[in-house]
Design a protein around this motif. Structure first.
Motif, PDB file in Angstrom:
ATOM      1  N   THR A  10      12.296   1.527  18.369  1.00  0.00           N
ATOM      2  CA  THR A  10      11.175   0.653  18.668  1.00  0.00           C
ATOM      3  C   THR A  10      11.643  -0.492  19.563  1.00  0.00           C
ATOM      4  OG1 THR A  10      11.539  -0.662  16.663  1.00  0.00           O
ATOM      5  CG2 THR A  10      10.007   1.194  16.498  1.00  0.00           C
ATOM      6  N   LEU A  11      10.697  -1.064  20.295  1.00  0.00           N
ATOM      7  CA  LEU A  11      11.023  -2.183  21.174  1.00  0.00           C
ATOM      8  C   LEU A  11      11.295  -3.443  20.362  1.00  0.00           C
ATOM      9  CD1 LEU A  11       8.370  -1.744  24.004  1.00  0.00           C
ATOM     10  CD2 LEU A  11      10.738  -0.960  23.979  1.00  0.00           C
ATOM     11  N   ALA A  12      12.241  -4.217  20.823  1.00  0.00           N
ATOM     12  CA  ALA A  12      12.558  -5.498  20.200  1.00  0.00           C
ATOM     13  C   ALA A  12      11.481  -6.517  20.594  1.00  0.00           C
ATOM     14  CB  ALA A  12      13.925  -5.979  20.670  1.00  0.00           C
ATOM     15  N   PRO A  13      11.318  -7.568  19.797  1.00  0.00           N
ATOM     16  CA  PRO A  13      10.313  -8.584  20.132  1.00  0.00           C
ATOM     17  C   PRO A  13      10.471  -9.165  21.544  1.00  0.00           C
ATOM     18  CG  PRO A  13      11.075  -8.901  17.896  1.00  0.00           C
ATOM     19  CD  PRO A  13      11.947  -7.833  18.497  1.00  0.00           C
ATOM     20  N   ASP A  14      11.699  -9.368  21.999  1.00  0.00           N
ATOM     21  CA  ASP A  14      11.882  -9.907  23.349  1.00  0.00           C
ATOM     22  C   ASP A  14      11.460  -8.902  24.420  1.00  0.00           C
ATOM     23  OD1 ASP A  14      14.180  -8.405  22.570  1.00  0.00           O
ATOM     24  OD2 ASP A  14      15.343  -9.307  24.196  1.00  0.00           O
ATOM     25  N   GLU A  15      11.616  -7.609  24.143  1.00  0.00           N
ATOM     26  CA  GLU A  15      11.160  -6.595  25.094  1.00  0.00           C
ATOM     27  C   GLU A  15       9.632  -6.574  25.160  1.00  0.00           C
ATOM     28  OE1 GLU A  15      14.375  -3.068  25.080  1.00  0.00           O
ATOM     29  OE2 GLU A  15      13.498  -3.502  23.115  1.00  0.00           O
ATOM     30  N   GLY A  50       6.790   2.073  19.948  1.00  0.00           N
ATOM     31  CA  GLY A  50       7.876   3.020  20.128  1.00  0.00           C
ATOM     32  C   GLY A  50       8.476   2.940  21.524  1.00  0.00           C
ATOM     33  N   ARG A  51       9.784   3.098  21.603  1.00  0.00           N
ATOM     34  CA  ARG A  51      10.497   3.019  22.882  1.00  0.00           C
ATOM     35  C   ARG A  51      10.063   4.124  23.849  1.00  0.00           C
ATOM     36  NH1 ARG A  51      14.189  -0.060  24.405  1.00  0.00           N
ATOM     37  NH2 ARG A  51      14.612  -0.790  22.304  1.00  0.00           N
ATOM     38  N   TRP A  52       9.951   5.366  23.385  1.00  0.00           N
ATOM     39  CA  TRP A  52       9.543   6.461  24.280  1.00  0.00           C
ATOM     40  C   TRP A  52       8.110   6.282  24.740  1.00  0.00           C
ATOM     41  CZ3 TRP A  52      12.627   9.326  26.913  1.00  0.00           C
ATOM     42  CH2 TRP A  52      13.914   9.570  26.452  1.00  0.00           C
ATOM     43  N   TYR A  53       7.254   5.817  23.852  1.00  0.00           N
ATOM     44  CA  TYR A  53       5.870   5.559  24.222  1.00  0.00           C
ATOM     45  C   TYR A  53       5.816   4.513  25.339  1.00  0.00           C
ATOM     46  CZ  TYR A  53       1.004   4.128  23.964  1.00  0.00           C
ATOM     47  OH  TYR A  53      -0.293   3.837  24.290  1.00  0.00           O
ATOM     48  N   ALA A  54       6.571   3.438  25.172  1.00  0.00           N
ATOM     49  CA  ALA A  54       6.582   2.374  26.182  1.00  0.00           C
ATOM     50  C   ALA A  54       7.117   2.894  27.509  1.00  0.00           C
ATOM     51  CB  ALA A  54       7.416   1.197  25.696  1.00  0.00           C
ATOM     52  N   ARG A  55       8.151   3.711  27.465  1.00  0.00           N
ATOM     53  CA  ARG A  55       8.700   4.266  28.716  1.00  0.00           C
ATOM     54  C   ARG A  55       7.661   5.107  29.432  1.00  0.00           C
ATOM     55  NH1 ARG A  55      14.825   5.902  26.828  1.00  0.00           N
ATOM     56  NH2 ARG A  55      15.599   3.769  26.872  1.00  0.00           N
ATOM     57  N   MET A  56       6.921   5.909  28.684  1.00  0.00           N
ATOM     58  CA  MET A  56       5.879   6.732  29.307  1.00  0.00           C
ATOM     59  C   MET A  56       4.786   5.862  29.905  1.00  0.00           C
ATOM     60  SD  MET A  56       5.706   9.934  26.647  1.00  0.00           S
ATOM     61  CE  MET A  56       4.286  10.653  27.417  1.00  0.00           C
ATOM     62  N   ARG A  57       4.331   4.860  29.156  1.00  0.00           N
ATOM     63  CA  ARG A  57       3.275   3.985  29.659  1.00  0.00           C
ATOM     64  C   ARG A  57       3.716   3.237  30.909  1.00  0.00           C
ATOM     65  NH1 ARG A  57      -1.602   2.781  27.004  1.00  0.00           N
ATOM     66  NH2 ARG A  57      -1.884   1.800  29.031  1.00  0.00           N
ATOM     67  N   LEU A  58       4.956   2.747  30.909  1.00  0.00           N
ATOM     68  CA  LEU A  58       5.457   2.014  32.064  1.00  0.00           C
ATOM     69  C   LEU A  58       5.664   2.921  33.280  1.00  0.00           C
ATOM     70  CD1 LEU A  58       7.918  -0.373  30.222  1.00  0.00           C
ATOM     71  CD2 LEU A  58       5.711  -0.966  31.252  1.00  0.00           C
ATOM     72  N   ALA A  59       5.777   4.231  33.041  1.00  0.00           N
ATOM     73  CA  ALA A  59       5.901   5.195  34.127  1.00  0.00           C
ATOM     74  C   ALA A  59       4.534   5.670  34.612  1.00  0.00           C
ATOM     75  CB  ALA A  59       6.726   6.395  33.669  1.00  0.00           C
TER      76      ALA A  59
END
Length: 79
Positions: A10-15, A50-59
């Motif tokens: 999961t993403l950290a609060p600062d991310e 979730g980290r993978w979810y965020a990567r997909m959204r940012l892509a």
């Protein structure tokens, strides 16, 4: 020597603060919900993404749409 850091699932609060531009947890939640991001809230009410979810959204990939358009073989031409 090569060292690799293992990132959390999961993403950290600062991310999340960097992505949303919001310092406060409730403002991050408001931004994520307004932009149709999937999130959970922990017991303290902080957003969890979730980290993978965020990567997909940012892509530029919407994970829900990608799952709905899954590939399937076409057997119509077979006898």
């Amino acid at each position: 020597m090569i060292t690799a850091t293992i990132q959390s699932e999961t993403l950290a609060p600062d991310e999340l603060a960097e992505i949303t531009g919001c310092a406060r947890s409730r403002d991050r939640i408001a931004w994520l919900e307004a932009n149709d991001w999937a999130l959970l809230k922990n017991r303290a009410g902080a957003p969890i993404v979730g980290r993978w979810y965020a990567r997909m959204r940012l892509a530029g990939i919407t994970p829900q749409a990608a799952a709905a358009e899954a590939w399937a073989p076409d057997f119509t031409g077979m006898r």
